[in-house]
Design an enzyme around this catalytic site. Structure first.
Site, PDB file in Angstrom:
ATOM      1  NE  ARG A 107       2.861 -27.259 -22.834  1.00  0.00           N
ATOM      2  CZ  ARG A 107       2.558 -26.425 -21.866  1.00  0.00           C
ATOM      3  NH1 ARG A 107       1.303 -26.047 -21.671  1.00  0.00           N
ATOM      4  NH2 ARG A 107       3.484 -25.959 -21.052  1.00  0.00           N
ATOM      5  CE1 TYR A 256       6.406 -26.241 -29.445  1.00  0.00           C
ATOM      6  CE2 TYR A 256       4.466 -26.765 -28.144  1.00  0.00           C
ATOM      7  CZ  TYR A 256       5.827 -26.574 -28.239  1.00  0.00           C
ATOM      8  OH  TYR A 256       6.614 -26.746 -27.130  1.00  0.00           O
ATOM      9  CE  LYS A 265       4.500 -31.491 -21.844  1.00  0.00           C
ATOM     10  NZ  LYS A 265       5.266 -31.758 -20.623  1.00  0.00           N
ATOM     11  CG  HIS A 285       5.080 -31.865 -16.158  1.00  0.00           C
ATOM     12  ND1 HIS A 285       5.087 -30.492 -16.046  1.00  0.00           N
ATOM     13  CD2 HIS A 285       5.734 -32.147 -17.315  1.00  0.00           C
ATOM     14  CE1 HIS A 285       5.715 -29.969 -17.097  1.00  0.00           C
ATOM     15  NE2 HIS A 285       6.121 -30.948 -17.864  1.00  0.00           N
ATOM     16  CB  SER A 307       6.631 -26.064 -19.239  1.00  0.00           C
ATOM     17  OG  SER A 307       5.547 -26.940 -19.131  1.00  0.00           O
ATOM     18  CB  CYS A 309      11.377 -24.913 -14.369  1.00  0.00           C
ATOM     19  SG  CYS A 309      10.200 -23.572 -14.322  1.00  0.00           S
ATOM     20  CG  ASP A 332       8.154 -33.469 -20.150  1.00  0.00           C
ATOM     21  OD1 ASP A 332       8.270 -32.474 -19.407  1.00  0.00           O
ATOM     22  OD2 ASP A 332       7.223 -33.585 -20.966  1.00  0.00           O
ATOM     23  NE  ARG A 427       9.760 -26.857 -26.295  1.00  0.00           N
ATOM     24  CZ  ARG A 427       9.270 -27.341 -25.155  1.00  0.00           C
ATOM     25  NH1 ARG A 427       9.612 -28.530 -24.719  1.00  0.00           N
ATOM     26  NH2 ARG A 427       8.458 -26.617 -24.430  1.00  0.00           N
TER      27      ARG A 427
HETATM   28  C1  OXD Z   1       6.281 -28.674 -21.700  1.00  0.00           C
HETATM   29  C2  OXD Z   1       7.058 -29.636 -22.510  1.00  0.00           C
HETATM   30  O1  OXD Z   1       5.791 -27.680 -22.237  1.00  0.00           O
HETATM   31  O2  OXD Z   1       7.599 -30.588 -21.919  1.00  0.00           O
HETATM   32  O3  OXD Z   1       6.145 -28.917 -20.492  1.00  0.00           O
HETATM   33  O4  OXD Z   1       7.112 -29.489 -23.730  1.00  0.00           O
HETATM   34 MN    MN Z   2       7.018 -30.754 -19.867  1.00  0.00          MN
END
Ligand code: OXD
Ligand code: MN
Length: 649
Positions: A107, A256, A265, A285, A307, A309, A332, A427
């Site tokens: 991102r 991406y 998002k 989130h 993100s 974590c 998420d 990913r």
């Molecule tokens: C993030 C995702 O970046 O979920 O939080 O991809």
């Molecule tokens: Mn996320």
């Protein structure tokens, strides 16, 4: 506005991709535009208008109306394989891998904007010279010129895909519909996994409005620069802009996922948080998990972590203590709304998992591993000559540790070689329904009842494994202070502790002070509704380290031990909590440690006075600099109270 009509069938071939024209749209401005798939007239009139306006702006050479079917996915996949953009991972069923242009891997927060007429609808009143970190504002005029310098003709020579999708179960009371236009067929395949993409959404749209998403990789044909890895993108010109009042998203230059899968998002957090504020609910989130204790009683918990974590790992946790069961609702994003009965209900608006691959293994997250054995897409991981995926964290699980691989940069690579096999933000994109522990109610339109909310981050120092906040309002204060070590999910490099309030810093859709006020207001039921049962709010830290930098807590499946304590607190067990200035921590012995190597309880649970004195000063500065006069008085009071409690320690 132009008027459009369609001409009769004509099976003319178009371009070099083997697509046939099934129909045409006639625009007064542009003349004949081929329809490659779908029936334009079956789209609701307002969707037709949206599509035609954007066709006139971006001038694709054809329109492809997606139906989300398997046939369609197969057709697109085969074309991408022919072109060399995707390749099958032969060791699995229907799994594919692709490598992006190495400049397009995460991102881009610095190029992500909210466009509102008044700056302070988006950002807080920060002092002169202080850049707001929660949401970036772009003035409508500046947005118009940014748009004008990017979008006109940006799809020329490319096909525009029209994706109608639902976030949340189609037709559900908490669900919302979006339409994304894109010139990336990789995006089509991933949106099909991540959202509910089906013609049924056109029927369920009715009079409701829909969120408009406009995405282009920003590389019109003929291309001027060499396309790397068959991954067209325009990194110098990236722009991700949201117009919340218009419920509109404009994304340019990046393929991406976080920038291009607009349901995620951009819609489900930044735009949806605006809708949520208007309609009295929350777009957060957060993962949602169902946890059943050995007595068979299930509780649902939502948890927010920045993100990368470990939300996916927590949501799919395999308990290490007997008798417990965890089932995942979402990993998420959570959309949550109080019912008239006063209970908070939450849905996962997504349909798939877009998870960070490195670190995911049978040891850390066996259920995620099971979820992507088929029908999944891997981006920027390594591939072995045996057609398997590989990334950092699989060293102990790979069948042949000497096997030759192609790393994410397309170079030959072996375990032990310099550099990384996979990009740290590589990913997997996998259908949620494939997770063996997906909750049977994960698609319940009404949602599941949420009884606790957990916040957490990577905090190597000073922050105990778990604490419970004193109240809803103290919980909001703790969430506003959330911090974490930076990860690879965005463009940041190097490790530093960053503020990430509510784990929403990169996804904040409006003025953070108003966001705090909205959370506070949600505790009050409107007239005629039952009093609201606000969830208890907790803070966890799986990442505290000792002086040598080693983790003090094993984490992963052992986190159930902490959840067990949380659930006992929900059940009204008051005997196992010690009041500290920052919240309640477990008394020694109240967390089940059976079968665990000894842990250093004091180091893990301590609340060091000097650390928290510094923290409170730092938070005060942060609030002054970043929230300013927008900080609700109640939250400022929580800070004052916390400071006093710490001083009196
Ligand atoms: C993030 C995702 O970046 O979920 O939080 O991809
Ligand atoms: Mn996320």
């Amino acid at each position: 506005m132009s008027s459009f009509s369609t001409t009769g069938d004509s099976l003319r071939q178009i371009g070099d991709e083997g697509f046939y024209v099934v129909n045409e749209v006639v625009s007064k401005r542009l003349g004949h535009i081929p329809i490659i798939k779908g029936d334009f007239h079956l789209l609701p009139a307002k969707v037709q208008r949206f599509v035609t306006e954007k066709v006139e702006l971006m001038r694709p050479r054809g329109i492809y109306i997606c139906d989300g079917s398997q046939n369609e996915a197969d057709e697109i996949t085969n074309k991408l394989i022919e072109r060399g953009m995707l390749s099958p991972l032969k060791a699995y069923e229907n799994n594919y891998i692709c490598r992006t242009d190495p400049r397009d891997v995460a991102r881009v927060e610095s190029k992500t904007w909210m466009v509102t007429p008044d700056k302070y609808q988006t950002v807080t009143h920060t002092p002169e010279g202080v850049e707001p970190i929660m949401a970036h504002w772009l003035a409508p005029n500046d947005f118009s010129s940014e748009l004008d310098s990017r979008f006109p003709g940006c799809m020329s020579g490319r096909i525009m895909y029209v994706i109608g999708f639902s976030m949340g179960p189609i037709g559900g009371p908490l669900s919302k519909i979006g339409v994304q236009l894109t010139d990336s067929n990789y995006v089509v395949l991933c949106m099909r996994i991540m959202t509910r993409m089906s013609p049924a959404i056109w029927d369920s749209l009715g009079d409701a409005d829909f969120v408009r998403g406009i995405h282009s990789v920003g590389v019109p044909r003929p291309v001027r620069e060499k396309v790397i890895n068959h991954w067209p993108c325009n990194p110098d010109r990236v722009l991700i802009a949201h117009r919340p009042a218009e419920r509109e998203i404009w994304s340019f230059g990046s393929g991406y996922g976080g920038n291009s899968l607009l349901g995620k998002k951009c819609f489900a957090l930044r735009i949806a948080s605006n809708i949520a504020r208007d309609e009295g609910w929350m777009a957060e989130h957060m993962l949602i998990m169902g946890v059943t204790n050995p007595q068979g009683h299930e509780r649902f918990i939502a948890a927010a972590f920045p993100s990368a974590c470990g939300k996916t790992n927590l949501a799919m946790l395999e308990p290490t203590i007997p008798g417990w069961k965890v089932r995942v609702v979402g990993d998420d994003i959570a959309w949550m709304k109080f019912g008239a009965d006063g209970q908070l209900y939450g849905i996962n608006p997504e349909n798939g998992f877009f998870g960070v691959a490195p670190g995911t293994s049978h040891k850390t997250n066996p259920m995620a591993m099971e979820s992507f054995q088929k029908n999944s897409i891997f981006t920027n991981v390594a591939e072995t000559v045996d057609g398997e995926y590989y990334w950092e964290g699989l060293e102990k699980e790979i069948k042949n540790p000497k096997v030759e691989m192609i790393n994410w940069l397309g170079q030959k690579w072996h375990i032990g070689d310099a550099g990384k096999a996979a990009h740290p933000n590589s990913r997997f994109t996998a259908p949620a329904a494939q997770c063996p522990i997906i909750h049977p109610d994960w698609e319940s339109p009404k949602g599941v009842p949420i009884d606790a909310i957990i916040f957490g981050g990577r905090r190597p120092e000073g922050v105990p494994l778990i604490f419970e906040t004193f109240s809803w309002i103290h919980g909001i204060f703790v969430a506003a202070c959330l911090k974490s070590e930076t990860t690879a999910a965005a463009e940041f490099t190097g490790k530093s502790i960053m503020h990430d309030p509510f784990a929403m810093r990169p996804f904040m859709g409006y003025n953070f002070g108003q966001y705090l006020q909205h959370w506070m207001d949600l505790a009050k039921a409107p007239k005629g509704e039952a009093a609201r049962k606000v969830p208890k709010i907790f803070h966890v830290n799986w990442f505290r380290t000792n002086k040598e930098g080693k983790f003090l807590w094993p984490g992963f499946g052992d986190n159930i031990r902490v959840i067990d304590w949380i659930i006992r607190r929900l059940d009204g067990d008051d005997s196992h909590a010690l009041k500290t200035p920052i919240g309640y921590v477990p008394t020694e012995g109240s967390i089940n440690m059976d079968g665990l190597d000894p842990v250093k309880w004091d180091e893990l649970m301590s609340v060091p006075k000097e650390y928290w004195q510094e923290d409170v000063k730092e938070v005060r500065k942060f609030f002054e600099a970043q929230v300013g006069i927008d900080l609700p008085a109640e939250i400022r009071r929580e800070l004052d109270e916390q400071e006093k409690r710490i001083a009196a320690m």
